[in-house]
Design an enzyme around this catalytic site. Sequence first.
Site, PDB file in Angstrom:
ATOM      1  N   LYS A 263      -6.373 -10.232  -7.010  1.00 35.60           N
ATOM      2  CA  LYS A 263      -7.470 -10.490  -6.089  1.00 35.60           C
ATOM      3  C   LYS A 263      -8.638  -9.538  -6.377  1.00 35.60           C
ATOM      4  O   LYS A 263      -8.442  -8.368  -6.710  1.00 35.60           O
ATOM      5  CB  LYS A 263      -6.987 -10.301  -4.648  1.00 35.60           C
ATOM      6  CG  LYS A 263      -8.009 -10.671  -3.586  1.00 35.60           C
ATOM      7  CD  LYS A 263      -7.444 -10.476  -2.197  1.00 35.60           C
ATOM      8  CE  LYS A 263      -8.494 -10.757  -1.141  1.00 35.60           C
ATOM      9  NZ  LYS A 263      -7.986 -10.511   0.229  1.00 35.60           N
TER      10      LYS A 263
ATOM     11  N   LYS B  67       0.818  -1.217   0.000  1.00 32.45           N
ATOM     12  CA  LYS B  67       0.000   0.000   0.000  1.00 32.45           C
ATOM     13  C   LYS B  67       0.847   1.260   0.000  1.00 32.45           C
ATOM     14  O   LYS B  67       0.560   2.206  -0.731  1.00 32.45           O
ATOM     15  CB  LYS B  67      -0.946  -0.012   1.204  1.00 32.45           C
ATOM     16  CG  LYS B  67      -2.064  -1.031   1.095  1.00 32.45           C
ATOM     17  CD  LYS B  67      -3.069  -0.869   2.219  1.00 32.45           C
ATOM     18  CE  LYS B  67      -4.221  -1.853   2.054  1.00 32.45           C
ATOM     19  NZ  LYS B  67      -5.232  -1.697   3.118  1.00 32.45           N
TER      20      LYS B  67
ATOM     21  N   LYS C  60     -12.254  -4.183  -3.499  1.00 30.56           N
ATOM     22  CA  LYS C  60     -13.179  -3.058  -3.393  1.00 30.56           C
ATOM     23  C   LYS C  60     -12.622  -1.823  -4.095  1.00 30.56           C
ATOM     24  O   LYS C  60     -13.377  -0.974  -4.569  1.00 30.56           O
ATOM     25  CB  LYS C  60     -13.397  -2.696  -1.916  1.00 30.56           C
ATOM     26  CG  LYS C  60     -13.954  -3.784  -1.032  1.00 30.56           C
ATOM     27  CD  LYS C  60     -13.975  -3.301   0.417  1.00 30.56           C
ATOM     28  CE  LYS C  60     -14.426  -4.384   1.375  1.00 30.56           C
ATOM     29  NZ  LYS C  60     -14.414  -3.903   2.775  1.00 30.56           N
TER      30      LYS C  60
END
Length: 332
Positions: free
Chosen positions: A194, A111, A197
């Site tokens: 993956k 991230k 969202k």
Amino acid sequence: MRRIFSGMQPTGNLHLGNYLGALKNWVKVQQDGECLFCVVDLHAITVPQDPHKLRNATRETAAAYIAAGIDTKRNILFPQSAVPAHTELGWILGTQTPLGWLNRMTQFKEKSSKSRDLELLGLYSYPVLMAADILLYKTTHVPVGEDQKQHMELARDIAAAFNRAYGTEYFPLPEPQIMGEATRVMSLRDGTKKMSKSDESDYSRINLTDDADAIALKIRKAKTDAEPLPPTLAELEKRPEADNLVTIYAALSDSTRAAVLKTSAGAQFSQFKKDLTDLAVAKLSPITATMRELMADPAEIDRTLAKGAEKANHLAAKHLREVKDIVGFWRG
């Protein structure tokens, strides 16, 4: 006593991967012991959030738990931020956590590498808070996806470090429960990534709020290859998009990929996608409908969360007092 804890971030766009990788399994394990299901809103703010959207997403996440089949009369459902003991224990456990352990956490690296604005202490140290979430309730088992296994190992390491430091066996070492065919559901647009969202393309995922038409369209547009379904798992695993759709079918039907191939080997994707659409709509539509009913009465969701927070606080306060006594904090 078997005590089970798990949670999910309220960051919007709950999708099929969240259902198959977590919610569906939580519904199964709630029969196995005392369960606490948390909406982990403290973890959500490790990246920027709109306050109004976060509050609403907390309700929507709770609604998804209930719609999927979590029994709030039998289990404890609550927002993480409503139990202050989580952060208090997080600080205590942080004093037993070497930096080297945190430096190995891959999620921070992934991230923070996307933006220097995410090189924040909260994102770096949140695995310690995650350990506190689990250990606060003396949890014995945690249903998690494969991608959370590293954090579970850290929680066990931190529990053991605390026990060693204070010459106690206070914290049990929680066991991860990795269940089912679809512990890791991949993107409908890229079978090597993956389902997420945060993916910019809404066609990469099936949201739990999607209606039947949206589900059908997304499955029809899902990336595949030109070959029919293979007869063996070895061949299937060389084709990530095909593997992903078979995995989703297997998980939705409570079957296995091998069983799906046994009946569908040689089928063209045009037919398999129709079959998958019918199955997905049949399984997800009742959840979507219930979520909409629940979200139409946010005050009732708030009452449910408040009741759960009261129960969680009662248990958390008892354990935190015991931890403070072990550490040697003053108590008048």
